[in-house]
Write a protein that holds these residues in place. Structure first.
Motif, PDB file in Angstrom:
ATOM      1  N   MET A   1       0.854  -1.183  -0.064  1.00  0.00           N
ATOM      2  CA  MET A   1       0.005   0.071   0.097  1.00  0.00           C
ATOM      3  C   MET A   1       0.956   1.315  -0.208  1.00  0.00           C
ATOM      4  SD  MET A   1      -3.077  -1.171   2.666  1.00  0.00           S
ATOM      5  CE  MET A   1      -4.250   0.510   2.392  1.00  0.00           C
ATOM      6  N   VAL A   2       2.002   1.372   0.867  1.00  0.00           N
ATOM      7  CA  VAL A   2       2.774   2.542   0.803  1.00  0.00           C
ATOM      8  C   VAL A   2       3.378   2.658  -0.237  1.00  0.00           C
ATOM      9  CG1 VAL A   2       4.598   3.464   2.106  1.00  0.00           C
ATOM     10  CG2 VAL A   2       2.780   2.403   3.486  1.00  0.00           C
TER      11      VAL A   2
ATOM     12  N   ASN B   1       4.424   5.786  -5.358  1.00  0.00           N
ATOM     13  CA  ASN B   1       4.618   5.708  -6.571  1.00  0.00           C
ATOM     14  C   ASN B   1       3.550   6.564  -7.612  1.00  0.00           C
ATOM     15  OD1 ASN B   1       7.080   4.203  -6.467  1.00  0.00           O
ATOM     16  ND2 ASN B   1       6.040   2.387  -6.685  1.00  0.00           N
ATOM     17  N   GLY B   2       2.578   6.741  -6.717  1.00  0.00           N
ATOM     18  CA  GLY B   2       1.374   7.510  -7.342  1.00  0.00           C
ATOM     19  C   GLY B   2       0.542   6.671  -7.883  1.00  0.00           C
ATOM     20  N   GLU B   3       0.369   5.503  -7.576  1.00  0.00           N
ATOM     21  CA  GLU B   3      -0.378   4.440  -8.499  1.00  0.00           C
ATOM     22  C   GLU B   3      -1.838   4.408  -7.605  1.00  0.00           C
ATOM     23  OE1 GLU B   3       3.321   1.346  -9.835  1.00  0.00           O
ATOM     24  OE2 GLU B   3       2.173   0.987  -8.028  1.00  0.00           O
ATOM     25  N   HIS B   4      -1.588   4.326  -6.446  1.00  0.00           N
ATOM     26  CA  HIS B   4      -3.017   4.144  -5.491  1.00  0.00           C
ATOM     27  C   HIS B   4      -2.808   5.090  -4.457  1.00  0.00           C
ATOM     28  CE1 HIS B   4      -6.503   2.121  -4.138  1.00  0.00           C
ATOM     29  NE2 HIS B   4      -6.163   2.284  -2.903  1.00  0.00           N
ATOM     30  N   LYS B   5      -3.354   6.513  -4.196  1.00  0.00           N
ATOM     31  CA  LYS B   5      -3.177   7.372  -3.055  1.00  0.00           C
ATOM     32  C   LYS B   5      -3.988   6.705  -1.899  1.00  0.00           C
ATOM     33  CE  LYS B   5      -0.427  10.146  -4.612  1.00  0.00           C
ATOM     34  NZ  LYS B   5       0.970  10.241  -4.087  1.00  0.00           N
ATOM     35  N   LEU B   6      -3.401   6.961  -0.702  1.00  0.00           N
ATOM     36  CA  LEU B   6      -3.873   6.626   0.526  1.00  0.00           C
ATOM     37  C   LEU B   6      -4.507   7.876   1.368  1.00  0.00           C
ATOM     38  CD1 LEU B   6      -1.492   4.077   1.811  1.00  0.00           C
ATOM     39  CD2 LEU B   6      -3.581   3.659   0.924  1.00  0.00           C
ATOM     40  N   SER B   7      -5.322   8.176   2.051  1.00  0.00           N
ATOM     41  CA  SER B   7      -5.785   9.175   2.902  1.00  0.00           C
ATOM     42  C   SER B   7      -4.493   9.223   3.759  1.00  0.00           C
ATOM     43  CB  SER B   7      -7.035   8.933   3.608  1.00  0.00           C
ATOM     44  OG  SER B   7      -6.871   7.847   4.720  1.00  0.00           O
TER      45      SER B   7
ATOM     46  N   LYS C   1      -8.564  -0.847  11.768  1.00  0.00           N
ATOM     47  CA  LYS C   1      -8.969   0.490  11.874  1.00  0.00           C
ATOM     48  C   LYS C   1      -8.965   1.004  10.371  1.00  0.00           C
ATOM     49  CE  LYS C   1      -7.920   4.289  14.803  1.00  0.00           C
ATOM     50  NZ  LYS C   1      -9.131   4.175  15.648  1.00  0.00           N
ATOM     51  N   VAL C   2      -8.224   0.492   9.592  1.00  0.00           N
ATOM     52  CA  VAL C   2      -8.024   0.941   7.914  1.00  0.00           C
ATOM     53  C   VAL C   2      -8.710  -0.100   6.963  1.00  0.00           C
ATOM     54  CG1 VAL C   2      -6.124   2.342   8.498  1.00  0.00           C
ATOM     55  CG2 VAL C   2      -5.744   0.289   7.571  1.00  0.00           C
ATOM     56  N   LYS C   3      -9.451  -1.008   7.436  1.00  0.00           N
ATOM     57  CA  LYS C   3     -10.002  -2.314   6.879  1.00  0.00           C
ATOM     58  C   LYS C   3     -10.424  -1.775   5.479  1.00  0.00           C
ATOM     59  CE  LYS C   3     -12.639  -6.290   7.701  1.00  0.00           C
ATOM     60  NZ  LYS C   3     -13.310  -7.240   8.441  1.00  0.00           N
TER      61      LYS C   3
ATOM     62  N   ASP D   1     -10.223  -1.681  -0.439  1.00  0.00           N
ATOM     63  CA  ASP D   1     -10.203  -0.867  -1.632  1.00  0.00           C
ATOM     64  C   ASP D   1      -8.756  -1.307  -2.248  1.00  0.00           C
ATOM     65  OD1 ASP D   1     -12.645   0.035  -0.873  1.00  0.00           O
ATOM     66  OD2 ASP D   1     -11.854   1.999  -0.337  1.00  0.00           O
ATOM     67  N   PHE D   2      -7.822  -1.170  -1.495  1.00  0.00           N
ATOM     68  CA  PHE D   2      -6.588  -1.303  -2.144  1.00  0.00           C
ATOM     69  C   PHE D   2      -6.302  -2.686  -2.701  1.00  0.00           C
ATOM     70  CE2 PHE D   2      -2.174  -3.198  -1.915  1.00  0.00           C
ATOM     71  CZ  PHE D   2      -1.701  -2.267  -2.626  1.00  0.00           C
TER      72      PHE D   2
END
Length: 135
Positions: A63-64, A69-75, A118-120, A125-126
């Protein structure tokens, strides 16, 4: 989430919160953290308790990396919590030292699982996004 796990997560925030806040803004340091997490997994990979941590930790690493890499942004809050979990995992300074075997990894495991829970939604989504990338 169980009350004891919430307390452990709060203690982790107290121990590493300021470090994580600074780290999140330094991409090179985050990449270095990911390398150190990989090293710790490899070093302790034969420990049965660490093996249980590998899947959620490897999801966090992916995820990180995708975020950087700008492929899948996280909050921002999810990124901060994941970085907190990874810092806690690699740090020799935590609530229960890792050299104590099961007990030493129990707090790492609890913190990682608490963050994972908490981030389930973002993890889901990821993972959905990741599946579409492999097609």
């Amino acid at each position: 989430m169980e009350k004891r796990t919430i307390k452990l997560l709060e203690k982790a925030k107290l121990l590493f919160g300021k470090q994580v806040d600074a780290l999140v803004r330094q991409e090179e340091k985050v990449r270095e953290l990911l390398v150190n997490v990989g090293k710790k997994i490899n070093q302790a990979g034969q420990n049965q308790y660490v093996k249980r941590l590998i899947e959620p930790v490897s999801v966090f690493i992916r995820m990180v990396k995708s975020h950087l890499n700008g492929e899948h942004k996280l909050s921002g809050s999810t990124l901060g919590l994941i970085i907190l979990g990874l810092v806690y995992f690699v740090s020799p300074i935590d609530i229960i030292p890792d050299f104590l075997g099961f007990f030493g990894f129990a707090d790492d495991f609890s913190v990682i699982l608490a963050i994972y829970a908490k981030v389930k939604e973002e993890v889901g989504d990821f993972l959905d996004w990741e599946r579409t990338q492999s097609k």
